[in-house]
Design an enzyme around this catalytic site. Structure first.
Site: not given
Ligand code: BV8
Length: 229
Positions: A92, A94, A109, A117
């Protein structure tokens, strides 16, 4: 938790959901009809910087009105009391973990209260909506500040420290994350490979729930204090 010495806790948007901060899934991963993956990328920032600034300026404003919840507070209590190694790795941007008092914390993240910058690469505290193109406090250049968050395709921060902690962990706990984004989604497998026990605390089974030894499903403000106590 008698045989447990070293703990790593991964948190995601679900830990802040009950503070009123939208998760990525709540909006169906959409914002202003854009997929988050299409807004949170370097390419989007080059293509339409105002769209990206609107996305982050709006989220930053929303976060500042929110407060930590019982899950953040329980984790901060555990952090303060735990005699062994403990690291909270949050996805997160936040600052609710800090505001609850957590100290041993890494924002893999980035953080919404920082700007970076693109001219001099210096990080600085966010001072106001970046859409207004404020000057960089370090180099003075105006219009070069970006949110200091890790976008898709960018390397998350402090990965060496995170993997070092995971390799030493006896217990890995994942809280409030969908397990949809890497490398965070792969941490549980890394922890298992190093012999850690693994626990998922989430509203529903995540995409990675198969890899966890145990799981409890429900709201974080109920599950996390119960687990910590
Ligand atoms: C990288 C910051 C390499 C910005 C974020 C194919 C396969 C594997 C990987 C990849 C692929 N294609 C591309 C990739 C890589 C990619 C990736 O994983 N893509 C995904 C879409 C497939 N990853 C990247 O690009 C990462 N970097 O790989 O770099 C590299 C290597 C060398 C050199 C350079 C680069 C970078 C990823 C970071 C992206 N930035 N956030 C911002 O916040 O705006 S990602 C963002 O979404 C979050 O930070 C988090 O990481 C992600 C998922 O979010 P969650 O936190 O899980 O939230 P979500 O809504 O998805 O789920 C919420 C959960 O909470 C649910 O399960 C729900 O049930 C639960 N919940 C809800 N309410 C409650 C609850 N649980 C308890 N109580 C509640 N009340």
């Amino acid at each position: 938790m008698s045989s447990i010495r070293n703990i790593v806790i991964l948190t995601g948007a679900g830990v802040s959901a009950e503070s009123g901060i939208n998760t990525f899934r709540d909006a169906g991963g959409l914002w202003e009809e854009h997929r988050v993956e299409d807004v949170a990328t370097p390419e989007a920032f080059v293509r339409d910087p105002d769209l990206v600034h609107r996305f982050y300026d709006a989220r930053r404003a929303a976060i500042q009105e929110k407060a930590p919840n019982a899950a953040h507070e329980a984790l901060a209590r555990l952090d303060a009391a735990w005699p062994g190694e403990l690291l909270i790795v949050t996805q997160n941007v936040d600052d609710l973990h800090e505001r609850a008092g957590a100290k041993r914390l890494i924002h893999m993240h980035g953080e919404h209260l920082n700007a970076r910058c693109t001219a001099c690469d210096q990080r600085s505290p966010w001072t106001g909506p970046l859409i207004n193109r404020p000057g960089c406090p370090a180099c003075g250049m105006a219009g070069y500040l970006r949110p200091d968050v890790v976008w898709f395709g960018e390397m998350p921060y402090r990965m060496d420290e995170i993997y070092h902690a995971i390799n030493r962990a006896d217990l890995f706990v994942s809280i409030g994350t969908s397990g949809a984004v890497y490398p965070a989604a792969g941490f549980v497998r890394e922890a298992r490979a190093n012999g850690a026990r693994t626990l998922e605390l989430n509203l529903e089974p995540s995409e990675g729930s198969y890899w966890f030894d145990a799981a409890r499903h429900g709201p974080a403000t109920v599950l996390v204090p119960a687990w910590v106590e």
